[in-house]
Design a protein around this motif. Structure first.
Motif, PDB file in Angstrom:
ATOM      1  N   GLU A 186      18.050 -10.873  -4.812  1.00 21.47           N
ATOM      2  CA  GLU A 186      16.850 -11.466  -5.790  1.00 21.47           C
ATOM      3  C   GLU A 186      15.683 -11.599  -5.214  1.00 21.47           C
ATOM      4  O   GLU A 186      14.585 -11.389  -5.933  1.00 21.47           O
ATOM      5  N   ILE A 187      15.517 -12.023  -3.661  1.00 22.23           N
ATOM      6  CA  ILE A 187      14.256 -12.282  -3.378  1.00 22.23           C
ATOM      7  C   ILE A 187      13.483 -11.005  -2.963  1.00 22.23           C
ATOM      8  O   ILE A 187      12.479 -10.556  -3.177  1.00 22.23           O
ATOM      9  N   GLN A 188      14.516  -9.905  -2.603  1.00 25.89           N
ATOM     10  CA  GLN A 188      14.039  -8.520  -2.336  1.00 25.89           C
ATOM     11  C   GLN A 188      13.308  -7.840  -3.555  1.00 25.89           C
ATOM     12  O   GLN A 188      12.367  -7.362  -3.460  1.00 25.89           O
ATOM     13  N   MET A 189      14.237  -8.124  -4.697  1.00 26.90           N
ATOM     14  CA  MET A 189      13.394  -7.683  -5.996  1.00 26.90           C
ATOM     15  C   MET A 189      12.185  -8.196  -6.249  1.00 26.90           C
ATOM     16  O   MET A 189      11.215  -7.532  -6.782  1.00 26.90           O
ATOM     17  N   LEU A 190      12.119  -9.646  -6.032  1.00 28.99           N
ATOM     18  CA  LEU A 190      10.902 -10.258  -6.403  1.00 28.99           C
ATOM     19  C   LEU A 190       9.803  -9.679  -5.602  1.00 28.99           C
ATOM     20  O   LEU A 190       8.544  -9.530  -5.937  1.00 28.99           O
ATOM     21  N   ILE A 191      10.001  -9.703  -4.013  1.00 26.71           N
ATOM     22  CA  ILE A 191       8.982  -8.927  -3.057  1.00 26.71           C
ATOM     23  C   ILE A 191       8.635  -7.750  -3.705  1.00 26.71           C
ATOM     24  O   ILE A 191       7.455  -7.202  -3.777  1.00 26.71           O
ATOM     25  N   ILE A 192       9.508  -6.986  -4.272  1.00 25.65           N
ATOM     26  CA  ILE A 192       9.203  -5.403  -4.503  1.00 25.65           C
ATOM     27  C   ILE A 192       8.073  -5.587  -5.762  1.00 25.65           C
ATOM     28  O   ILE A 192       7.103  -4.910  -5.886  1.00 25.65           O
ATOM     29  N   LYS A 193       8.685  -6.552  -6.898  1.00 26.22           N
ATOM     30  CA  LYS A 193       7.887  -6.473  -8.001  1.00 26.22           C
ATOM     31  C   LYS A 193       6.384  -7.133  -7.565  1.00 26.22           C
ATOM     32  O   LYS A 193       5.550  -6.406  -8.183  1.00 26.22           O
ATOM     33  N   LEU A 194       6.454  -8.169  -6.768  1.00 19.61           N
ATOM     34  CA  LEU A 194       4.899  -8.717  -6.614  1.00 19.61           C
ATOM     35  C   LEU A 194       4.309  -7.618  -5.837  1.00 19.61           C
ATOM     36  O   LEU A 194       3.153  -7.510  -6.053  1.00 19.61           O
ATOM     37  N   ASN A 195       4.787  -6.922  -5.058  1.00 22.71           N
ATOM     38  CA  ASN A 195       4.204  -5.777  -4.220  1.00 22.71           C
ATOM     39  C   ASN A 195       3.590  -5.004  -5.308  1.00 22.71           C
ATOM     40  O   ASN A 195       2.435  -4.557  -5.129  1.00 22.71           O
ATOM     41  N   THR A 196       4.440  -4.483  -6.182  1.00 19.93           N
ATOM     42  CA  THR A 196       4.030  -3.577  -7.189  1.00 19.93           C
ATOM     43  C   THR A 196       2.838  -4.119  -7.886  1.00 19.93           C
ATOM     44  O   THR A 196       1.925  -3.410  -8.294  1.00 19.93           O
ATOM     45  N   ILE A 197       2.954  -5.278  -8.191  1.00 23.19           N
ATOM     46  CA  ILE A 197       1.677  -6.030  -9.299  1.00 23.19           C
ATOM     47  C   ILE A 197       0.631  -5.961  -8.361  1.00 23.19           C
ATOM     48  O   ILE A 197      -0.557  -5.605  -8.939  1.00 23.19           O
ATOM     49  N   ILE A 198       0.666  -6.411  -7.220  1.00 28.43           N
ATOM     50  CA  ILE A 198      -0.526  -6.622  -6.467  1.00 28.43           C
ATOM     51  C   ILE A 198      -1.160  -5.162  -6.324  1.00 28.43           C
ATOM     52  O   ILE A 198      -2.521  -5.002  -6.421  1.00 28.43           O
ATOM     53  N   ALA A 199      -0.144  -3.923  -5.904  1.00 30.45           N
ATOM     54  CA  ALA A 199      -0.852  -2.831  -5.896  1.00 30.45           C
ATOM     55  C   ALA A 199      -1.255  -2.197  -7.026  1.00 30.45           C
ATOM     56  O   ALA A 199      -2.600  -1.740  -7.171  1.00 30.45           O
ATOM     57  N   LEU A 200      -0.774  -2.422  -8.198  1.00 26.80           N
ATOM     58  CA  LEU A 200      -1.242  -1.983  -9.376  1.00 26.80           C
ATOM     59  C   LEU A 200      -2.638  -2.558  -9.956  1.00 26.80           C
ATOM     60  O   LEU A 200      -3.611  -1.941 -10.081  1.00 26.80           O
ATOM     61  N   HIS A 201      -2.772  -3.958  -9.640  1.00 27.49           N
ATOM     62  CA  HIS A 201      -3.892  -4.744  -9.803  1.00 27.49           C
ATOM     63  C   HIS A 201      -5.238  -4.102  -9.033  1.00 27.49           C
ATOM     64  O   HIS A 201      -6.279  -3.610  -9.440  1.00 27.49           O
ATOM     65  N   ASN A 202      -4.917  -3.794  -7.595  1.00 22.86           N
ATOM     66  CA  ASN A 202      -6.019  -3.093  -6.989  1.00 22.86           C
ATOM     67  C   ASN A 202      -6.281  -1.928  -7.127  1.00 22.86           C
ATOM     68  O   ASN A 202      -7.331  -1.486  -6.853  1.00 22.86           O
ATOM     69  N   ARG A 203      -5.316  -1.223  -7.631  1.00 27.73           N
ATOM     70  CA  ARG A 203      -5.360   0.409  -7.911  1.00 27.73           C
ATOM     71  C   ARG A 203      -6.530   0.498  -9.229  1.00 27.73           C
ATOM     72  O   ARG A 203      -7.185   1.241  -9.343  1.00 27.73           O
ATOM     73  N   THR A 204      -6.140  -0.465 -10.080  1.00 33.81           N
ATOM     74  CA  THR A 204      -6.801  -0.329 -11.573  1.00 33.81           C
ATOM     75  C   THR A 204      -8.366  -1.257 -11.600  1.00 33.81           C
ATOM     76  O   THR A 204      -8.935  -1.068 -12.238  1.00 33.81           O
TER      77      THR A 204
END
Ligand code: FBP
Length: 697
Positions: free
Chosen positions: A368-386
């Motif tokens: 569950e933590i691994q999933m959270l880390i991946i999801k947060l990584n994606t959200i941060i990356a998505l934000h920085n890209r857009t």
């Protein structure tokens, strides 16, 4: 009063014996500097050549093929003696060279010897050759900050720890601009070769640099460094080419000494559980070695946790004709329960103390933590890209970040698909400091920075909560010695054999545990009143009161972090010899025109006489991995193999080392790191065990 005001004191300071006592130079330092590591036979030869090892092959990632076309076809090279070389070969082998070297990533004991080995080999081949050290890691390449490494500088650092000679840094050469600047530096300095001493990310850098500078004729060679021990290489058939990165042995041994000292201390004052978080960003190799070295009571191995399957859940799902994916992998709650089971079983045996080793990256293996880390990584990356702004600048506080996540949960599009109410609930349930940890900035390579998260605190908070629950329901009790109980009561003229069966569930045993129904002082008294051993409202005899107080366990912890300290240790003899030979290997690869290869020593797990210097192609080892929310081509980290001998041994002896029964603990004392002497082990225990024939299933 200073020596200026007191000339007598100056005279005292000037005395030779005082000067010797206060000098920075001590005998340990001079002995180390003087020590000459053994050399692999082939590397003592005047000329060496490379022999392609066709028997090794790799499964190549199409992305690596696409991005690294000029170095993808490289093969494993064995260094052999060039016995009767032609003049042209000799000239090429020993031509005057200018070689640049850089440390990249965290320090690892032995790095200086890589430079020393390279320097000695290069100077032996041609005294006019030069070794240039880039300062402060890859930034030194980008900014052209380098120094010519002289004999004096090298000699001062032989066999010593750290990367102080040229320092290190974590910058990634991951943009065309940085790549161009690096190329410019190599050109400006007139370098023939660039040597990158680093871990998985740094060797990834090395591969891209090798590709980029292929047509400029600048060779690039990598060297496998990291205390984490996760740079290991096997070919497609599982044949070991590099069993371990350098620095691992020293760091693991240094941590083991400290952990072992805690075992000694806690079994003396018998009142603390020592919670030791140990470095190892992802893989648990260090924790595994510490378990073997110290026999600490509990050692978590991340890869083992990830491997966990809840068979009851699997069975139930099978009956329902479905697949329950939640059955695979452990939850944080379950993990804390596993720890509590171990703690209460030792307490019942009278041992309310112990040592627990937690790898810093363990939470990454909790699904569950691994999933959270991946999801947060994606959200941060998505934000920085857009957006034009960085996520952490736009949402500087934890509250801002949580509010942003809350908004995403409500939204219908983009990041909303990644972050749902369930994620938000799980995240919101976590303590603030852990939420903050999960949202910290990733390092320059996009890695989640586990060393900044208080992993041990997260787990211990859950453990403490659950232990309280167990105590309240009568399942967590401190075992007491029967002999002590009897002596106490007899001293007060009470008959222990009358009281014992009423109070304890196992009065025939040597270690006594209160009955489950006795969960408070009140229930304790009631049991005695019911058995007519005391009268209602009477004063309990002092010895009976002491017995009660002693049977209530107090879970007192001391937390420790073993990381930077062991990383700065002076290298073990193994690491000194290993790294010096790596340096010699690097030169041999360079002298034979290699590029895109990583220097390595095959058979590290065997006797020194069997060590075999080789070059391993880096590009074929690379594959796509999620970094900062997007897929990147990187050198794969090697995790602990749960089918390896080393892990199987730890698994098999886990119960024994927990020592949850009366009698002595099973602690092993590895002792301090010694440099010399027959008792100094010659390689990590993990390697020794994994190098043996398998003990079967
Ligand atoms: P490398 O992989 O670069 O050798 O670093 C390993 C390590 O020591 C990890 O064990 C730890 O998680 C990390 O570095 C700490 O990083 P930093 O030194 O940046 O705090």
């Amino acid at each position: 009063m200073t020596s200026e005001e007191n000339p007598d004191f100056q005279a005292f300071l000037d005395r030779p014996e005082v000067q010797e006592a206060i000098s920075n130079i001590n005998s340990d330092l001079t002995d180390r500097r003087r020590y000459k590591p053994s050399q692999c036979e082939v590397l003592t030869q005047a000329y060496t050549m490379l022999q392609t090892q066709e028997q090794y092959s790799f499964d190549i990632d199409p992305e690596a093929e696409k991005l690294l076309p000029d170095i993808i076809d490289k093969r494993v090279q064995k260094i052999v003696e060039a016995s009767a070389p032609e003049k042209s070969f000799k000239d090429m082998h020993n031509k005057k060279r200018k070689i640049g070297i850089v440390f990249s990533g965290g320090p690892a004991p032995g790095g200086h010897n890589v430079i020393a080995g390279l320097y000695d080999a290069a100077k032996k081949a041609n005294p006019d050759s030069e070794i240039w050290g880039f300062l402060m890691g890859p930034d030194g390449i980008i900014e052209n900050e380098a120094i010519n490494l002289t004999k004096d500088i090298i000699d001062q650092h032989r066999n010593l720890g750290g990367f102080g000679m040229i320092k290190t840094g974590r910058t990634k050469i991951n943009t065309q601009q940085k790549m161009d600047l690096s190329k410019e530096t190599c050109k400006a300095l007139g370098l023939d070769t660039l040597v990158v001493v680093g871990g998985d990310d740094s060797n990834t850098n090395a591969a891209f640099l090798a590709q980029e500078m292929h047509n400029d004729g600048v060779q690039v060679i990598g060297v496998p460094k990291t205390i984490d021990g996760d740079v290991q290489v096997k070919d497609a058939k599982g044949k070991i080419l590099c069993a371990m990165s350098f620095g691992f042995h020293t760091a693991a041994r240094a941590f083991s000494e400290s952990v072992s000292n805690l075992c000694t201390d806690c079994s003396s004052d018998v009142k603390y559980w020592h919670i030791c978080k140990v470095m190892g960003r992802s893989a648990s190799h260090i924790a595994l070695e510490i378990a073997l070295q110290t026999h600490a009571n509990i050692t978590l191995i991340g890869e083992d946790i990830a491997d966990y399957t809840d068979l009851t859940q699997v069975e139930q799902a099978k009956k329902d004709g479905t697949i329950d994916f939640r059955a695979y992998g452990i939850t944080l709650r379950h993990l804390s329960r596993v720890l509590c089971d171990a703690i209460i079983s030792r307490a019942a045996a009278g041992k309310n103390y112990g040592v627990m080793v937690i790898p810093e990256g363990v939470l990454e293996f909790v699904n569950e933590i691994q999933m959270l880390i991946i999801k947060l990584n994606t959200i941060i990356a998505l934000h920085n890209r857009t957006h034009d702004d960085d996520f952490h600048t736009v949402f500087p506080t934890l509250e801002d970040k949580i509010e942003h996540l809350r908004r995403i949960t409500r939204r219908k599009a983009s990041a909303a698909g990644i972050w749902n109410q369930q994620d938000h609930d799980l995240f919101s349930d976590m303590p603030d400091f852990f939420q903050e940890g999960l949202l910290t900035e990733r390092d320059s390579h996009g890695n989640f920075q586990f060393s900044l998260v208080k992993t041990e605190k997260v787990l211990m908070e859950m453990v403490k909560d659950y232990l309280k629950e167990l105590a309240d329901t009568g399942k967590y009790k401190q075992g007491l010695s029967k002999a002590w109980f009897q002596k106490m009561l007899i001293r007060e003229n009470l008959n222990p054999d009358q009281f014992g069966p009423v109070l304890f569930k196992n009065y025939s045993n040597d270690i006594l545990v209160l009955k489950k129904a006795i969960i408070s002082k009140k229930t304790y008294e009631q049991a005695l009143i019911k058995a007519e051993l005391i009268e209602a409202n009477s004063i309990i005899p002092a010895s009976i009161e002491t017995v009660y107080n002693k049977s209530i366990p107090k879970f007192k912890t001391q937390t420790h972090f073993y990381g930077y300290d062991g990383r700065g240790n002076a290298p073990t003899r193994f690491d000194c010899i290993y790294t010096y030979n790596l340096g010699l290997t690097v030169f041999s690869l360079i002298a034979n025109g290699a590029t895109g290869l990583m220097a390595a020593i095959r058979n590290l797990e065997k006797e020194f006489s069997e060590w075999e210097p080789i070059g391993i192609p880096i590009a074929p080892l690379m594959s796509l991995e999620e970094r900062k929310g997007k897929l990147e081509l990187v050198l794969e980290k090697t995790l602990v193999d749960v089918n390896s001998n080393a892990f199987k041994v730890v698994e098999e002896l886990r119960e024994k080392w927990l020592a949850a029964q009366p009698g002595p603990d099973q602690y092993r004392k590895p002792g301090p790191i010694r440099f010399d002497g027959a008792s100094e082990e010659n390689r990590p225990l993990t390697l020794q065990l994994n190098g043996l024939e398998s003990g079967g299933e």
